[in-house]
Design a protein around this motif. Structure first.
Motif, PDB file in Angstrom:
ATOM      1  N   UNK A 124       0.819  -1.199   0.000  1.00  0.00           N
ATOM      2  CA  UNK A 124       0.000   0.000   0.000  1.00  0.00           C
ATOM      3  C   UNK A 124       0.853   1.248   0.000  1.00  0.00           C
ATOM      4  N   UNK A 125       0.272   2.348   0.440  1.00  0.00           N
ATOM      5  CA  UNK A 125       0.963   3.637   0.489  1.00  0.00           C
ATOM      6  C   UNK A 125       1.488   3.895   1.895  1.00  0.00           C
ATOM      7  N   UNK A 126       2.696   4.412   1.942  1.00  0.00           N
ATOM      8  CA  UNK A 126       3.370   4.663   3.215  1.00  0.00           C
ATOM      9  C   UNK A 126       4.065   6.018   3.166  1.00  0.00           C
ATOM     10  N   UNK A 127       4.368   6.547   4.338  1.00  0.00           N
ATOM     11  CA  UNK A 127       5.228   7.723   4.441  1.00  0.00           C
ATOM     12  C   UNK A 127       6.481   7.323   5.210  1.00  0.00           C
ATOM     13  N   UNK A 128       7.554   8.067   4.952  1.00  0.00           N
ATOM     14  CA  UNK A 128       8.827   7.835   5.633  1.00  0.00           C
ATOM     15  C   UNK A 128       9.350   9.191   6.085  1.00  0.00           C
ATOM     16  N   UNK A 129       9.669   9.308   7.370  1.00  0.00           N
ATOM     17  CA  UNK A 129      10.276  10.527   7.899  1.00  0.00           C
ATOM     18  C   UNK A 129      11.788  10.363   7.803  1.00  0.00           C
ATOM     19  N   UNK A 130      12.401  11.035   6.845  1.00  0.00           N
ATOM     20  CA  UNK A 130      13.830  10.873   6.584  1.00  0.00           C
ATOM     21  C   UNK A 130      14.718  11.432   7.685  1.00  0.00           C
TER      22      UNK A 130
END
Length: 183
Positions: A124-130
């Motif tokens: 699915x769709x994810x976010x990543x905090x770099x």
């Protein structure tokens, strides 16, 4: 630091341990973070959107789909920087052998495989905090607990015995999890 979400492209045609990426940044900027695959919809310089596709196409020797990687360690100067990426997804390695299955001819073609689990979201769709040194995938919406592997070129069951099949999923798999396979 004026450059945000710059697209750098590797000029490789097959999987490789190292690659040279080229792209453009504002003059004088130094990259702080890197991730791939690139997503033009990510407008933040620190939080990016990535997708681990529910349907992944497999081809022998081809690139993995859904192989999400990040890096916070950049070294270099001027126009040459180097980094080492860390994977945020899990590689599933399937080795199939239908020789022992009654009623199945080894000449039959395999067009897709669906894997599912009751242990959490895989795709699915994810976010990543770099900015986080231990960055992980955070679900951005309703994600799936399955992945379907389709074949760029259908393979007979006899051919599949000799070829490991790969798929990438979000890192929800732990030792002891039960995975259901539908061929």
């Amino acid at each position: 630091e004026n450059t945000k979400n710059a697209n750098f492209v590797a000029s490789i045609s097959e999987p490789a341990a190292t690659a040279l990426f080229s792209g453009a940044m504002t003059s004088g900027d130094t990259p702080q973070y890197a991730y791939f695959p690139y997503n033009s919809k990510s407008t933040s310089e620190t939080e990016v959107m990535v997708e681990v596709s529910t349907v992944q196409t497999f081809s022998v020797g081809g690139a993995l789909q859904g192989d999400v990687r990040v890096s916070r360690q950049m070294s270099g100067e001027a126009n040459a920087f180097s980094t080492t990426f860390r994977s945020l997804t899990t590689l599933l390695n399937l080795n199939l052998d239908a020789a022992e299955v009654d009623g199945v001819a080894m000449t039959e073609q395999l067009r897709s495989i669906t894997l599912s689990s009751t242990q959490g979201a895989w795709t699915g769709n994810y976010t990543v905090d770099l900015t986080q040194s231990n960055a992980t995938l955070e679900a951005a919406d309703m994600n799936e607990s399955k992945v379907t592997i389709t074949f760029a070129e259908p393979m007979t069951l006899a051919e599949v015995v000799e070829v490991p099949i790969y798929a990438m999923v979000a890192p929800e798999i732990t030792q002891g999890d039960v995975v259901e396979v539908l061929v």
